[in-house]
Design a protein around this motif. Structure first.
Motif, PDB file in Angstrom:
ATOM      1  N   LEU A 129       0.822  -1.219   0.000  1.00 53.45           N
ATOM      2  CA  LEU A 129       0.000   0.000   0.000  1.00 53.45           C
ATOM      3  C   LEU A 129       0.855   1.269   0.000  1.00 53.45           C
ATOM      4  O   LEU A 129       0.346   2.347   0.277  1.00 53.45           O
ATOM      5  CB  LEU A 129      -0.933   0.012   1.224  1.00 53.45           C
ATOM      6  CG  LEU A 129      -2.061  -1.017   1.230  1.00 53.45           C
ATOM      7  CD1 LEU A 129      -2.914  -0.857   2.481  1.00 53.45           C
ATOM      8  CD2 LEU A 129      -2.933  -0.893  -0.013  1.00 53.45           C
ATOM      9  N   TRP A 165      -0.331   4.219  -2.353  1.00 54.86           N
ATOM     10  CA  TRP A 165      -1.515   4.856  -1.773  1.00 54.86           C
ATOM     11  C   TRP A 165      -1.137   5.705  -0.563  1.00 54.86           C
ATOM     12  O   TRP A 165      -1.503   6.882  -0.455  1.00 54.86           O
ATOM     13  CB  TRP A 165      -2.526   3.786  -1.380  1.00 54.86           C
ATOM     14  CG  TRP A 165      -3.505   4.210  -0.332  1.00 54.86           C
ATOM     15  CD1 TRP A 165      -3.449   3.927   1.000  1.00 54.86           C
ATOM     16  CD2 TRP A 165      -4.681   5.010  -0.513  1.00 54.86           C
ATOM     17  NE1 TRP A 165      -4.509   4.482   1.657  1.00 54.86           N
ATOM     18  CE2 TRP A 165      -5.289   5.153   0.756  1.00 54.86           C
ATOM     19  CE3 TRP A 165      -5.273   5.603  -1.617  1.00 54.86           C
ATOM     20  CZ2 TRP A 165      -6.463   5.870   0.940  1.00 54.86           C
ATOM     21  CZ3 TRP A 165      -6.451   6.323  -1.441  1.00 54.86           C
ATOM     22  CH2 TRP A 165      -7.030   6.453  -0.175  1.00 54.86           C
ATOM     23  N   SER A 204      -8.416   8.856  -4.198  1.00 56.28           N
ATOM     24  CA  SER A 204      -8.980   7.598  -3.695  1.00 56.28           C
ATOM     25  C   SER A 204      -9.695   6.840  -4.801  1.00 56.28           C
ATOM     26  O   SER A 204      -9.564   5.615  -4.931  1.00 56.28           O
ATOM     27  CB  SER A 204      -9.950   7.882  -2.543  1.00 56.28           C
ATOM     28  OG  SER A 204      -9.292   8.501  -1.465  1.00 56.28           O
ATOM     29  N   SER A 238      -7.358   5.379  -7.302  1.00 57.14           N
ATOM     30  CA  SER A 238      -6.625   4.253  -6.722  1.00 57.14           C
ATOM     31  C   SER A 238      -7.478   2.995  -6.674  1.00 57.14           C
ATOM     32  O   SER A 238      -7.027   1.900  -7.006  1.00 57.14           O
ATOM     33  CB  SER A 238      -6.150   4.603  -5.308  1.00 57.14           C
ATOM     34  OG  SER A 238      -5.301   5.722  -5.313  1.00 57.14           O
ATOM     35  N   SER A 239      -8.737   3.152  -6.251  1.00 61.65           N
ATOM     36  CA  SER A 239      -9.566   1.985  -5.964  1.00 61.65           C
ATOM     37  C   SER A 239     -10.096   1.270  -7.207  1.00 61.65           C
ATOM     38  O   SER A 239     -10.165   0.041  -7.237  1.00 61.65           O
ATOM     39  CB  SER A 239     -10.746   2.394  -5.068  1.00 61.65           C
ATOM     40  OG  SER A 239     -11.514   3.403  -5.683  1.00 61.65           O
ATOM     41  N   ASN A 299      -7.400  -0.706  -8.947  1.00 56.27           N
ATOM     42  CA  ASN A 299      -7.013  -1.711  -7.974  1.00 56.27           C
ATOM     43  C   ASN A 299      -7.981  -2.883  -8.003  1.00 56.27           C
ATOM     44  O   ASN A 299      -7.569  -4.058  -8.010  1.00 56.27           O
ATOM     45  CB  ASN A 299      -6.979  -1.073  -6.576  1.00 56.27           C
ATOM     46  CG  ASN A 299      -6.323  -1.964  -5.544  1.00 56.27           C
ATOM     47  OD1 ASN A 299      -6.966  -2.810  -4.953  1.00 56.27           O
ATOM     48  ND2 ASN A 299      -5.042  -1.748  -5.312  1.00 56.27           N
ATOM     49  N   ILE A 348      -1.193   7.744 -10.661  1.00 57.59           N
ATOM     50  CA  ILE A 348      -1.809   7.022  -9.552  1.00 57.59           C
ATOM     51  C   ILE A 348      -2.510   5.762 -10.050  1.00 57.59           C
ATOM     52  O   ILE A 348      -2.434   4.702  -9.420  1.00 57.59           O
ATOM     53  CB  ILE A 348      -2.798   7.941  -8.806  1.00 57.59           C
ATOM     54  CG1 ILE A 348      -2.034   9.065  -8.103  1.00 57.59           C
ATOM     55  CG2 ILE A 348      -3.634   7.153  -7.803  1.00 57.59           C
ATOM     56  CD1 ILE A 348      -2.910  10.167  -7.565  1.00 57.59           C
ATOM     57  N   ASN A 379      -1.429   1.978  -8.994  1.00 55.16           N
ATOM     58  CA  ASN A 379      -2.351   1.073  -8.314  1.00 55.16           C
ATOM     59  C   ASN A 379      -2.631  -0.190  -9.120  1.00 55.16           C
ATOM     60  O   ASN A 379      -3.058  -1.197  -8.550  1.00 55.16           O
ATOM     61  CB  ASN A 379      -3.640   1.810  -7.974  1.00 55.16           C
ATOM     62  CG  ASN A 379      -3.492   2.660  -6.728  1.00 55.16           C
ATOM     63  OD1 ASN A 379      -3.639   2.185  -5.614  1.00 55.16           O
ATOM     64  ND2 ASN A 379      -3.168   3.938  -6.922  1.00 55.16           N
ATOM     65  N   SER A 397       0.228  -2.067  -7.818  1.00 52.80           N
ATOM     66  CA  SER A 397      -0.048  -2.398  -6.420  1.00 52.80           C
ATOM     67  C   SER A 397      -1.060  -3.537  -6.314  1.00 52.80           C
ATOM     68  O   SER A 397      -0.940  -4.419  -5.451  1.00 52.80           O
ATOM     69  CB  SER A 397      -0.570  -1.167  -5.686  1.00 52.80           C
ATOM     70  OG  SER A 397      -0.866  -1.457  -4.350  1.00 52.80           O
ATOM     71  N   SER A 403     -14.643   5.041  -1.987  1.00 45.77           N
ATOM     72  CA  SER A 403     -14.015   6.189  -2.658  1.00 45.77           C
ATOM     73  C   SER A 403     -15.028   6.979  -3.469  1.00 45.77           C
ATOM     74  O   SER A 403     -14.969   8.210  -3.522  1.00 45.77           O
ATOM     75  CB  SER A 403     -12.890   5.692  -3.574  1.00 45.77           C
ATOM     76  OG  SER A 403     -11.912   5.004  -2.835  1.00 45.77           O
TER      77      SER A 403
END
Length: 475
Positions: free
Chosen positions: A82, A85, A128, A131-132, A135, A192, A196, A199, A465
């Motif tokens: 993480l 993030w 957010s 990222s989500s 992800n 980002i 992610n 990630s 998010s």
């Protein structure tokens, strides 16, 4: 020599197989079957051989984790999972500087008397969301390809790309973006998204792998994720304490992040070469097939999902509630003493309380869950996860700025208490669900079950998010 069956068992070497049957010589009853005691009954025969259709005949000789080396490396890998993030979201001072109102020559939001600009106020919520969503998508893809692409390729490859993207961030710190803030805003969100993606591949692979280990190592990864927030917050506070400009502080901050990723690559390569790691990561079902000529195990996603969906629901609700207000709303909550020239209130309050305190509470909750492991009743666990909805209005009524709603909890200690309970409950419930999942499925299903849990978590992060954007605008 190397054993390989349908691409699932790369890295399973002779020493690993030797470990699995290491005590064979001492386990077998060598009494002749046709000797003087040939008239012994079936019960004595069964007792001598201790056979069970559901258990292996020979107990494997498990290698040891010397000096807890694997535990510490898993903890570091949890931090790194993480890290993009945590480092992006915690660098609040840097983003406030980049998206400040340049026409009024304000160096940072802490010095502003006119409030945040739209980019400043909404950046964390957009971060957010950016990222989500990727992800979630790549957590699903990683689970689907986990038996087609080797674990080492997924882990090392994603870490290397993550490192390159973080280096790009370092370059932009030194670039003057005042005249093209909107473009820089878009470029940052693209970075980002890509970070992610990496990630997600790394996290999905890591959780799938550690699901084969004992709960101690699952807690190491989960705890490492929470420690990642603590680490990022401390790095941010340390860079701010230098007293340099926002850009120079950010430079120091992101250099720390890059070095951490580089170290994790080196340590993972060391870990995957160890006998301890190879023993647990091996597909024991296939090794048993090679030793006994039994039929291979089949993986059914539907069957696995039926066994663990309630735990997935719990972690989905937990993270959806958390991301609805953290960090989109909490980063906007100011100290009651802001604007009076005190550096604690103006500079250190947000990174210390909104990030460091939350991450510390989250970590304590995860560690506590690993020791207590209650509630074990899944219905109670889901109810407790849903009960955390109360934290959304509580945090919305704290001193977040700018706002249209009335402030109810205007004291710093009120906000700190609410946030701490919010953080501890997040870590505790998330870790309980994650630890219990491998216990709900068969041995050969653990990797997929743990990966599916990350998908539920991804859905929760995405929903939270998305809701966060509306929460910020509702203020």
């Amino acid at each position: 020599m190397t054993l390989d069956t349908k691409g699932r068992n790369e890295g399973i070497t002779y020493p690993v197989v030797k470990c699995l049957v290491g005590k064979m010589e001492h386990s077998v009853n060598t009494t002749p079957l046709l000797g003087d005691d040939h008239d012994s009954d079936d019960e004595q025969f069964q007792h001598e051989f201790n056979t069970d259709d559901n258990k292996p005949l020979f107990k494997p000789l498990e290698p040891r984790d010397k000096f807890n080396t694997a535990y510490l490396i898993f903890c570091l890998l949890g931090i790194v999972s993480l890290l993009p993030w945590n480092f992006y979201v915690t660098a609040d001072d840097y983003w406030m500087y980049k998206f400040r109102n340049v026409s009024k020559n304000e160096s940072m939001v802490g010095s502003s008397t006119s409030g945040r600009t739209p980019l400043q106020a909404e950046f964390t919520s957009y971060l957010s969301l950016a990222s989500s969503v990727p992800n979630l998508v790549f957590l699903v893809l990683t689970t689907a390809i986990s038996h087609r692409v080797s674990l080492n390729v997924r882990v090392v490859g994603s870490l290397f790309v993550m490192l390159l993207l973080m280096l790009v961030t370092l370059v932009f710190i030194q670039v003057d973006t005042d005249k093209w803030q909107q473009t820089f805003f878009g470029v940052t969100l693209i970075s980002i998204i890509l970070l992610n993606v990496c990630s997600a591949i790394f996290s999905g692979s890591l959780f799938g792998a550690v699901g084969k280990f004992s709960p101690k190592y699952i807690t190491a990864v989960i705890g490492g994720q929470a420690l990642g927030g603590v680490f990022a917050a401390l790095a941010q506070i340390a860079s701010l304490s230098i007293g340099a400009s926002s850009t120079h502080s950010a430079l120091v901050y992101f250099i720390i992040g890059n070095l951490t990723i580089a170290i994790s690559i080196f340590l993972y390569i060391m870990l995957e070469k160890s006998l301890f790691f190879k023993y647990y990561i091996a597909d024991h079902a296939v090794i048993n097939e090679l030793l006994t000529n039994s039929l291979p195990m089949n993986y059914s996603y539907r069957t696995i999902l039926k066994k663990m969906w309630c735990y997935g629901l719990s972690i989905f609700v937990t993270f959806a509630v958390s991301l609805a207000v953290y960090p989109g709303v909490t980063v906007l909550i100011d100290s009651e003493g802001k604007g009076h020239g005190n550096r604690w209130n103006d500079v250190y309050f947000v990174p210390t309380i909104a990030y460091l305190l939350f991450s510390t509470g989250d970590y304590l909750g995860r560690i506590l869950a690993g020791k207590v492991l209650k509630p074990r009743n899944i219905t109670v666990l889901v109810i407790l996860s849903c009960a955390r909805f109360i934290f959304i209005p509580l945090l919305m009524l704290c001193n977040a700025q700018p706002r249209h709603l009335a402030v109810v909890f205007d004291r710093d200690y009120q906000y700190i208490l609410i946030l701490f309970l919010f953080a501890v409950s997040n870590g505790y419930l998330a870790n309980i669900a994650t630890i219990m999942v491998p216990k709900a499925v068969d041995q050969h299903e653990k990797e997929i079950a743990s990966s599916i849990m990350t998908i539920f978590m991804g859905f929760g992060l995405t929903l939270g998010s998305t809701v966060s954007l509306f929460m910020v605008r509702l203020l």
